[in-house]
Design a protein around this motif. Structure first.
Motif: not given
Length: 159
Positions: A16-39
């Protein structure tokens, strides 16, 4: 039998832990959402999201944190976003006051066009004395003030 159950339970937990989101996937999701906040930048390690960079104000800092907290797989958020100090307020230039010698010469040039008016200058203060017509007073005062004295004392008698 107990050992098999424990091993089976541990295997299930690990899967179950192994099936959780990987850091790279989390990073992609965050980058997509945070792009509207420059800096603002975010890095993810073992589910811990660290916000860094520069936020223009506290509202943007809190907004970045809320966005990151809402991403699936983020366990903890560390908000190191810096808010720059406000720009210093521009100060007004100091008032320029002409020296007595310059004022005396200039004031005498102005008052000679007004018969009956005399002026003295002491410590940047111009004192006007004598008689003047009411309609001439505004122009005289304006002309003397343009010479940048410390103060104009009007002791004129209006005719």
């Amino acid at each position: 039998m107990k050992i098999k159950s424990i091993l089976l339970g541990m295997g299930l937990a690990v899967s179950l832990v192994a099936c959780g989101p990987k850091d790279a996937d989390i990073q992609k999701d965050i980058d997509a959402q945070i792009s509207a906040l420059p800096g603002v930048e975010v890095s993810v390690e073992k589910g811990v999201a660290t916000i860094s960079g520069t936020c223009n104000d506290e509202t943007i800092k809190q907004s970045a944190e809320s966005i990151v907290k809402g991403v699936k797989g983020v366990k903890t958020v560390v908000n190191n976003c810096e808010i720059p100090a406000p720009e210093p307020v521009a100060t007004t230039a100091p008032v320029e006051i002409n020296a007595d010698g310059v004022l005396t010469t200039s004031v005498n040039d102005v008052v000679k066009t007004y018969s009956g008016v005399t002026a003295t200058v002491k410590d940047g203060v111009v004192t006007l004395t004598g008689d003047i017509k009411k309609d001439q007073l505004p122009n005289l005062i304006k002309s003397v003030q343009e010479l940048k004295p410390k103060k104009v004392e009007n002791k004129l008698t209006i005719k």
